[in-house]
Design an enzyme around this catalytic site. Structure first.
Site, PDB file in Angstrom:
ATOM      1  N   PHE A  15      -4.522  11.603  44.300  1.00  0.00           N
ATOM      2  CA  PHE A  15      -3.689  10.689  45.086  1.00  0.00           C
ATOM      3  C   PHE A  15      -3.912  10.878  46.600  1.00  0.00           C
ATOM      4  CE2 PHE A  15       0.899  10.711  46.808  1.00  0.00           C
ATOM      5  CZ  PHE A  15       0.829   9.406  47.280  1.00  0.00           C
ATOM      6  N   ASP A  63     -15.727  22.130  39.052  1.00  0.00           N
ATOM      7  CA  ASP A  63     -14.451  22.791  38.761  1.00  0.00           C
ATOM      8  C   ASP A  63     -14.273  23.962  39.728  1.00  0.00           C
ATOM      9  OD1 ASP A  63     -12.285  24.032  37.661  1.00  0.00           O
ATOM     10  OD2 ASP A  63     -13.155  24.270  35.645  1.00  0.00           O
ATOM     11  N   LEU A  85      -7.479  20.496  48.662  1.00  0.00           N
ATOM     12  CA  LEU A  85      -6.336  19.833  48.010  1.00  0.00           C
ATOM     13  C   LEU A  85      -6.350  19.974  46.494  1.00  0.00           C
ATOM     14  CD1 LEU A  85      -7.353  17.582  50.452  1.00  0.00           C
ATOM     15  CD2 LEU A  85      -5.113  16.734  49.835  1.00  0.00           C
ATOM     16  N   GLU A  88      -3.543  21.489  40.240  1.00  0.00           N
ATOM     17  CA  GLU A  88      -2.621  20.881  39.285  1.00  0.00           C
ATOM     18  C   GLU A  88      -1.343  20.675  40.083  1.00  0.00           C
ATOM     19  OE1 GLU A  88      -2.997  19.780  36.317  1.00  0.00           O
ATOM     20  OE2 GLU A  88      -5.043  20.465  35.971  1.00  0.00           O
ATOM     21  N   ASP A 135       5.984  22.008  50.401  1.00  0.00           N
ATOM     22  CA  ASP A 135       7.266  22.587  50.832  1.00  0.00           C
ATOM     23  C   ASP A 135       7.955  23.335  49.689  1.00  0.00           C
ATOM     24  OD1 ASP A 135       7.988  20.376  49.275  1.00  0.00           O
ATOM     25  OD2 ASP A 135       9.337  19.487  50.769  1.00  0.00           O
ATOM     26  N   GLU A 136       7.476  23.121  48.444  1.00  0.00           N
ATOM     27  CA  GLU A 136       8.161  23.722  47.290  1.00  0.00           C
ATOM     28  C   GLU A 136       8.065  25.242  47.287  1.00  0.00           C
ATOM     29  OE1 GLU A 136       7.687  21.761  43.553  1.00  0.00           O
ATOM     30  OE2 GLU A 136       7.602  19.792  44.483  1.00  0.00           O
ATOM     31  N   LYS A 163       1.271  27.647  43.923  1.00  0.00           N
ATOM     32  CA  LYS A 163       0.929  27.218  45.291  1.00  0.00           C
ATOM     33  C   LYS A 163       1.272  28.343  46.286  1.00  0.00           C
ATOM     34  CE  LYS A 163      -0.452  23.717  46.570  1.00  0.00           C
ATOM     35  NZ  LYS A 163      -1.830  23.161  46.725  1.00  0.00           N
ATOM     36  N   ASP A 289      18.178  17.509  32.493  1.00  0.00           N
ATOM     37  CA  ASP A 289      17.632  17.949  33.773  1.00  0.00           C
ATOM     38  C   ASP A 289      16.326  18.728  33.580  1.00  0.00           C
ATOM     39  OD1 ASP A 289      17.569  18.081  36.493  1.00  0.00           O
ATOM     40  OD2 ASP A 289      19.346  19.351  36.706  1.00  0.00           O
ATOM     41  N   GLY A 292      15.273  24.571  35.938  1.00  0.00           N
ATOM     42  CA  GLY A 292      15.047  25.165  37.270  1.00  0.00           C
ATOM     43  C   GLY A 292      14.874  24.127  38.366  1.00  0.00           C
TER      44      GLY A 292
HETATM   45  P1  NAD Z   1      -3.196  14.938  42.322  1.00  0.00           P
HETATM   46  O1  NAD Z   1      -2.750  15.613  41.086  1.00  0.00           O
HETATM   47  O2  NAD Z   1      -3.021  13.470  42.466  1.00  0.00           O
HETATM   48  O3  NAD Z   1      -4.740  15.238  42.560  1.00  0.00           O
HETATM   49  C1  NAD Z   1      -5.315  16.494  42.339  1.00  0.00           C
HETATM   50  C2  NAD Z   1      -6.832  16.337  42.295  1.00  0.00           C
HETATM   51  O4  NAD Z   1      -7.396  17.632  42.081  1.00  0.00           O
HETATM   52  C3  NAD Z   1      -7.313  15.436  41.147  1.00  0.00           C
HETATM   53  O5  NAD Z   1      -8.287  14.532  41.614  1.00  0.00           O
HETATM   54  C4  NAD Z   1      -7.923  16.424  40.153  1.00  0.00           C
HETATM   55  O6  NAD Z   1      -8.992  15.873  39.410  1.00  0.00           O
HETATM   56  C5  NAD Z   1      -8.404  17.532  41.079  1.00  0.00           C
HETATM   57  N1  NAD Z   1      -8.497  18.822  40.371  1.00  0.00           N
HETATM   58  C6  NAD Z   1      -7.565  19.389  39.561  1.00  0.00           C
HETATM   59  N2  NAD Z   1      -8.035  20.544  39.060  1.00  0.00           N
HETATM   60  C7  NAD Z   1      -9.281  20.724  39.575  1.00  0.00           C
HETATM   61  C8  NAD Z   1     -10.265  21.724  39.438  1.00  0.00           C
HETATM   62  N3  NAD Z   1     -10.071  22.796  38.643  1.00  0.00           N
HETATM   63  N4  NAD Z   1     -11.434  21.600  40.111  1.00  0.00           N
HETATM   64  C9  NAD Z   1     -11.640  20.520  40.915  1.00  0.00           C
HETATM   65  N5  NAD Z   1     -10.759  19.527  41.067  1.00  0.00           N
HETATM   66  C10 NAD Z   1      -9.585  19.626  40.412  1.00  0.00           C
HETATM   67  O7  NAD Z   1      -2.480  15.710  43.523  1.00  0.00           O
HETATM   68  P2  NAD Z   1      -1.950  15.173  44.922  1.00  0.00           P
HETATM   69  O8  NAD Z   1      -0.564  14.698  44.748  1.00  0.00           O
HETATM   70  O9  NAD Z   1      -2.978  14.293  45.529  1.00  0.00           O
HETATM   71  O10 NAD Z   1      -1.874  16.553  45.717  1.00  0.00           O
HETATM   72  C11 NAD Z   1      -3.010  17.058  46.393  1.00  0.00           C
HETATM   73  C12 NAD Z   1      -2.660  18.393  47.033  1.00  0.00           C
HETATM   74  O11 NAD Z   1      -1.587  18.226  47.942  1.00  0.00           O
HETATM   75  C13 NAD Z   1      -2.222  19.462  46.036  1.00  0.00           C
HETATM   76  O12 NAD Z   1      -2.762  20.689  46.460  1.00  0.00           O
HETATM   77  C14 NAD Z   1      -0.703  19.482  46.152  1.00  0.00           C
HETATM   78  O13 NAD Z   1      -0.197  20.747  45.854  1.00  0.00           O
HETATM   79  C15 NAD Z   1      -0.518  19.125  47.609  1.00  0.00           C
HETATM   80  N6  NAD Z   1       0.747  18.437  47.917  1.00  0.00           N
HETATM   81  C16 NAD Z   1       1.105  17.307  47.251  1.00  0.00           C
HETATM   82  C17 NAD Z   1       2.280  16.645  47.579  1.00  0.00           C
HETATM   83  C18 NAD Z   1       2.722  15.391  46.868  1.00  0.00           C
HETATM   84  O14 NAD Z   1       3.833  14.921  47.100  1.00  0.00           O
HETATM   85  N7  NAD Z   1       1.890  14.785  46.018  1.00  0.00           N
HETATM   86  C19 NAD Z   1       3.092  17.161  48.595  1.00  0.00           C
HETATM   87  C20 NAD Z   1       2.697  18.327  49.257  1.00  0.00           C
HETATM   88  C21 NAD Z   1       1.509  18.949  48.921  1.00  0.00           C
HETATM   89  O1  TDX Z   2      11.086  10.909  35.608  1.00  0.00           O
HETATM   90  C1  TDX Z   2      11.484  11.563  36.587  1.00  0.00           C
HETATM   91  N1  TDX Z   2      12.822  11.568  36.888  1.00  0.00           N
HETATM   92  C2  TDX Z   2      13.344  12.295  37.914  1.00  0.00           C
HETATM   93  O2  TDX Z   2      14.557  12.278  38.160  1.00  0.00           O
HETATM   94  C3  TDX Z   2      10.586  12.337  37.410  1.00  0.00           C
HETATM   95  C4  TDX Z   2       9.108  12.368  37.114  1.00  0.00           C
HETATM   96  C5  TDX Z   2      11.127  13.051  38.450  1.00  0.00           C
HETATM   97  N2  TDX Z   2      12.459  13.055  38.690  1.00  0.00           N
HETATM   98  C6  TDX Z   2      12.985  13.810  39.844  1.00  0.00           C
HETATM   99  C7  TDX Z   2      12.509  15.241  39.962  1.00  0.00           C
HETATM  100  C8  TDX Z   2      12.467  15.442  41.458  1.00  0.00           C
HETATM  101  O3  TDX Z   2      13.751  15.846  41.928  1.00  0.00           O
HETATM  102  O4  TDX Z   2      12.513  13.145  41.011  1.00  0.00           O
HETATM  103  C9  TDX Z   2      12.138  14.071  42.029  1.00  0.00           C
HETATM  104  C10 TDX Z   2      10.664  13.874  42.353  1.00  0.00           C
HETATM  105  O5  TDX Z   2       9.941  14.319  41.219  1.00  0.00           O
HETATM  106  P1  TDX Z   2       8.325  14.366  41.209  1.00  0.00           P
HETATM  107  O6  TDX Z   2       7.822  13.020  41.594  1.00  0.00           O
HETATM  108  O7  TDX Z   2       7.907  14.971  39.924  1.00  0.00           O
HETATM  109  O8  TDX Z   2       8.031  15.309  42.463  1.00  0.00           O
HETATM  110  P2  TDX Z   2       8.467  16.827  42.794  1.00  0.00           P
HETATM  111  O9  TDX Z   2       8.777  17.598  41.577  1.00  0.00           O
HETATM  112  O10 TDX Z   2       9.528  16.752  43.864  1.00  0.00           O
HETATM  113  O11 TDX Z   2       7.085  17.374  43.426  1.00  0.00           O
HETATM  114  C11 TDX Z   2       6.262  16.538  44.267  1.00  0.00           C
HETATM  115  O12 TDX Z   2       6.423  16.846  45.617  1.00  0.00           O
HETATM  116  C12 TDX Z   2       5.888  18.067  46.100  1.00  0.00           C
HETATM  117  C13 TDX Z   2       4.790  16.645  43.883  1.00  0.00           C
HETATM  118  O13 TDX Z   2       4.625  16.348  42.513  1.00  0.00           O
HETATM  119  C14 TDX Z   2       4.237  18.000  44.227  1.00  0.00           C
HETATM  120  O14 TDX Z   2       2.840  18.058  43.958  1.00  0.00           O
HETATM  121  C15 TDX Z   2       4.450  18.258  45.700  1.00  0.00           C
HETATM  122  O15 TDX Z   2       4.031  19.542  46.034  1.00  0.00           O
END
Ligand code: NAD
Ligand code: TDX
Length: 353
Positions: A15, A63, A85, A88, A135-136, A163, A289, A292
Site C-alpha cells: 500500500f 524475500d 517498508l 507483515e 506508532d504502535e 516492529k 473485540d 489486546g
Molecule cells: P502492506 O502490507 O500493504 O505492504 C507490505 C509489503 O511488503 C507488501 O508488498 C509485501 O509483499 C511486502 N513483503 C512482505 N513480506 C516480505 C518479505 N519477506 N520480503 C519482501 N517483501 C515482503 O503494508 P503497508 O501498510 O504498505 O505498510 C508498509 C510499512 O509501513 C510497514 O513496515 C508498516 O509497518 C509501516 N506502517 C504502516 C502504516 C499503515 O497504516 N499502513 C502505518 C505506519 C507504519
Molecule cells: O474490521 C475491522 N473492524 C474494526 O473495528 C478492522 C479490520 C479493524 N477495526 C478497528 C481496529 C482498529 O482500532 O479499526 C481500527 C483500525 O484497524 P486496522 O485498519 O486493522 O489498523 P490498526 O490495527 O490500527 O493498524 C494500522 O495502523 C498502524 C496498520 O494496519 C498498521 O500496519 C500500522 O502500523
C-alpha cells in the site's frame, strides 16, 4: 542524499510502498529506484503500473527473510539509500501467526542491516538506511496524552512487538557500528491501494456489497488518520533532510473514534452511490473485540514540523472523500484483490509465491 543515487525501497508493491515508489520515480528521474518485494498477499504489481516501464525503476522479487537473496542484491547494485517498508503489517494476522511477523519484520530487517553494513563498510558517511515504523510500538494511550519520540516503547500485539524489535535493531546498528540510520514512526495511513483487510477499505467494500460492517468492541478505540500521500511526502523530507540517528514521529492531527469514522464512511458512500440517507449505517455490527486491542493512538508530530518543516497537507474531509471515490471508481481492483485472482497470476508468472 545527493542526486544520481540508487535507492532501494523494500515492500514497494504494498500500500504505502507503491505510492512511495511512484512518487520517487517520477519526482527524481536521476535516481535509480529498486523495489524489492516478495509479493505476498499484500503486494500487488498492478499498483505500480504508472512506473512499470520507467527507465529509472527496477522491480526485484525477493524475500528479505532470505539473507542470501538480500546479500546478492547488495553485491549486484551499489545501493546508496534504503527505505525499508517490507513487513507483515496487519495486527489481526499477527494474532493468528506471530512467527511470520518475527521472520519478516525482525529477521528480514536484520538481514537488510547486515547486508547494507557489509556493502557500505568505509563509506557510511555517503549512505542512509531509513527504517519505516509505526506508532504502535509506543503502546496504548488513555484519553489524554500524545506519543513523542521519547515515549518509552510498550508494544502489545505481536505485530507491534515485531516492529519495536526491528526499531531496536536499527538503533543498535547506529550506536554499535556508527551505521547511518533514520527511523520514522507513523500513525494509521489511509488512501487508494490499501488492501481491504484494513478498516477503511474493508468497510467501503462491505458497504458496496451491502454486507455487515464489523466494528470491534464498542467502537470507541481511537486512531490518528493520515492520508498516505502525506506520509510519502514526510518520508521524502526525512530521507533528504533527516539528521542521521534521529527518529521522527509522523501523524495526521486527525484523531477519530472507529465508530465515528465508520459512520462517516457510510454517509459519504451513501451520498456517492445515491442510496437513501442512513442506509449503510443500518449494517454497522458490533463484533467481538480484537484481543489486546490498543485503545488510543495519537501522535505529537511537533519535531518533524519544527526541524524539517513537514506537516500534513490533506484535510480529513478531502482525504476521506477522495479515498471513498477511488474505491468506488476502482471496483475491479477491489474485486481482483479480494478474489485472489492476482495471486494466481503471480504463481503462474513467478512459479511460486
Ligand atoms: P502492506 O502490507 O500493504 O505492504 C507490505 C509489503 O511488503 C507488501 O508488498 C509485501 O509483499 C511486502 N513483503 C512482505 N513480506 C516480505 C518479505 N519477506 N520480503 C519482501 N517483501 C515482503 O503494508 P503497508 O501498510 O504498505 O505498510 C508498509 C510499512 O509501513 C510497514 O513496515 C508498516 O509497518 C509501516 N506502517 C504502516 C502504516 C499503515 O497504516 N499502513 C502505518 C505506519 C507504519
Ligand atoms: O474490521 C475491522 N473492524 C474494526 O473495528 C478492522 C479490520 C479493524 N477495526 C478497528 C481496529 C482498529 O482500532 O479499526 C481500527 C483500525 O484497524 P486496522 O485498519 O486493522 O489498523 P490498526 O490495527 O490500527 O493498524 C494500522 O495502523 C498502524 C496498520 O494496519 C498498521 O500496519 C500500522 O502500523
Amino acid at each position: 542524499m545527493e542526486a544520481r543515487k540508487t535507492v532501494l525501497v523494500t515492500g514497494g508493491a504494498g500500500f504505502i510502498g507503491s505510492h512511495l515508489c511512484i512518487q520517487l520515480v517520477q519526482k527524481y528521474p536521476d535516481y535509480h529506484i529498486i523495489n524489492l518485494d516478495n509479493l505476498t498477499y499484500a503486494g500487488n504489481l498492478e499498483n505500480l503500473k504508472p512506473i512499470e516501464k520507467a527507465k529509472n525503476y527496477t522491480f526485484i522479487k525477493g524475500d528479505i527473510a532470505n539473507a542470501g537473496e538480500v546479500d546478492q542484491l547488495f553485491d549486484k547494485y551499489e545501493v546508496d539509500g534504503v527505505i525499508h517498508l517490507a513487513a507483515e503489517s496487519h495486527v489481526d494476522r499477527s494474532i493468528d501467526s506471530p512467527n511470520e511477523f518475527a521472520l519478516t519484520n525482525v529477521i528480514g530487517t536484520l538481514n537488510l542491516l547486515n547486508a547494507a553494513k557489509k556493502s557500505w563498510e568505509g563509506k557510511f558517511d555517503q549512505k542512509m538506511f531509513y527504517h519505516v515504523s509505526t506508532d504502535e510500538v509506543y503502546g496504548s494511550l488513555g484519553d489524554t496524552g500524545l506519543f513523542r519520540e521519547d515515549t518509552p516503547y510498550d508494544p502489545r500485539s505481536p505485530y507491534s512487538a515485531s516492529k519495536a524489535s526491528s526499531d531496536h535493531f536499527v538503533r543498535a546498528f547506529y550506536h554499535t557500528y556508527g551505521f547511518p540510520i533514520l527511523i520514522s514512526n507513523c500513525s494509521n495511513n489511509y488512501g487508494p491501494l490499501q488492501f481491504p483487510e484494513k478498516l477503511i477499505p474493508l468497510v467501503i467494500n462491505n458497504i458496496l456489497h451491502r454486507k455487515p460492517l464489523p466494528v470491534y468492541g464498542d467502537g470507541t478505540n481511537v486512531r490518528d488518520w493520515l492520508y498516505v500521500l502525506d506520509h510519502v511526502s514526510a518520508m521524502d523530507v526525512i530521507l533528504h533532510k533527516g539528521k542521521t540517528g534521529e527518529t521522527y514521529n509522523i501523524g495526521g492531527n486527525n484523531e477519530m473514534k472507529n465508530i465515528d469514522l465508520v459512520e462517516l464512511l457510510c454517509d459519504i458512500c451513501d451520498d456517492e452511490l445515491g442510496r437513501p440517507v442512513g442506509d449503510s449505517r443500518k449494517r454497522i455490527t458490533f463484533v467481538k473485540d480484537r484481543p489486546g486491542h490498543d485503545k488510543r493512538y495519537a501522535i505529537d508530530a511537533g519535531k518533524i514540523k519544527r526541524e524539517l518543516g513537514w506537516e500534513p497537507q490533506t484535510t480529513a474531509e478531502l482525504g476521506f472523500k477522495n479515498t471513498v471515490k477511488w474505491y468506488l471508481d476502482n471496483q475491479e481492483w477491489l474485486k481482483r484483490v479480494t478474489s485472489g485472482a492476482y495471486q494466481d497470476y503471480y504463481k503462474k508468472f513467478y512459479g511460486q509465491n
